[in-house]
Enzyme design. Structure first.
Site, mmCIF file in Angstrom:
data_model
loop_
_atom_site.group_PDB
_atom_site.id
_atom_site.type_symbol
_atom_site.label_atom_id
_atom_site.label_comp_id
_atom_site.label_asym_id
_atom_site.label_seq_id
_atom_site.Cartn_x
_atom_site.Cartn_y
_atom_site.Cartn_z
ATOM 1 N N CYS A 192 -11.066 -7.415 -3.697
ATOM 2 C CA CYS A 192 -11.633 -6.782 -2.517
ATOM 3 C C CYS A 192 -13.163 -6.762 -2.591
ATOM 4 C CB CYS A 192 -11.038 -5.379 -2.355
ATOM 5 S SG CYS A 192 -11.291 -4.628 -0.748
ATOM 6 N N HIS A 193 -13.782 -5.591 -2.710
ATOM 7 C CA HIS A 193 -15.234 -5.488 -2.835
ATOM 8 C C HIS A 193 -15.698 -5.612 -4.287
ATOM 9 C CE1 HIS A 193 -14.797 -3.893 1.239
ATOM 10 N NE2 HIS A 193 -16.091 -4.112 1.401
#
Length: 187
Positions: free
Chosen positions: A112-113
Site C-alpha cells: 500500500c503506502h
C-alpha cells in the site's frame, strides 16, 4: 501450521497510523509458517492501528528502533496506511534500518503506502514495484517502474497495492523469505 520459516526472524517496522490488516495478516501468515516475528517502532510505546480512517487496536511494540540491528533479521515487512510510512520516512533511524536490508541483500516486503519509505531509503531506482495508486508518480520520480498488479516481486523486493491483495502478498512474501531470495544491489 508449517515450519517452512522455522529459525527465521522477521521484523515488521511500523508506527501509529498503520493499516491494521496490513500488519496483522502478514504477521499471522509468517508466524503460521514458523517465523519469529518482532514488531519494531521508533519508540517502545504501543502503536495505533487503523481500519482505513477509523481507529483500530493498539499493538505492543517488541523493540524500539534504537534497540535493534538489521543483522539479526532475515527479512522485513513494511505495512501501509497513510500516516505510518509518512512518519517513518522522516525518521533517519528507520530509513537506515530499511536501507540496511537492501545492503545486506535480505528480502523486503511493502504494501500500500509502505513503499514511501523505500523511496526515502533510495532503494527503488531500476526496480519493478507496485503500491497504492497515489504513490505511482512518487515511485516513478524515484526511478522505479510502477506496475498496476496485485503483487510484484523483483529480486527479493515484494510490493503490493492494497488490503484486497493481502492473500497474494502474504503468499509471495513467505515464498521469498523461505527461498532467502536476496534483494539485488541498488543502483
Amino acid at each position: 501450521m508449517s515450519d517452512s520459516l522455522k529459525g527465521k526472524r522477521i521484523a515488521i517496522l511500523a508506527t501509529d497510523g498503520f493499516e491494521q490488516v496490513e500488519l496483522t495478516q502478514p504477521m499471522e501468515a509468517l508466524r503460521a509458517a514458523g517465523a519469529d516475528v518482532e514488531l519494531i517502532s521508533p519508540t517502545l510505546d504501543s502503536i495505533q492501528g487503523m481500519h482505513h480512517d477509523q481507529p483500530g487496536e493498539k499493538f505492543s511494540v517488541d523493540y524500539a528502533i534504537d534497540q535493534v540491528d538489521s543483522g539479526r533479521y532475515d527479512g522485513l515487512v513494511l505495512p501501509g496506511g497513510v500516516a505510518n510510512p509518512d512518519s517513518l520516512r522522516t525518521d533517519p533511524r528507520c530509513i537506515e534500518f530499511i536501507r540496511d536490508f537492501f545492503e545486506q541483500h535480505k528480502p523486503v516486503a511493502a504494501i500500500c503506502h509502505g513503499p514511501w519509505t523505500l523511496i526515502e531509503a533510495d532503494v527503488v531506482r531500476g526496480r519493478k514495484v507496485t503500491s497504492w495508486p497515489s504513490l505511482r508518480t512518487d515511485l516513478l520520480n524515484a526511478g522505479a517502474e510502477w506496475l498496476d498488479q496485485e503483487c510484484v516481486v523483483d529480486d527479493g523486493l515484494i510490493t503490493s497495492r492494497k488490503p484486497d491483495d493481502l492473500p497474494v502478498f502474504c503468499g509471495k512474501l513467505i515464498e521469498e523469505f523461505i527461498g532467502g531470495h536476496p534483494v539485488g544491489q541498488t543502483a
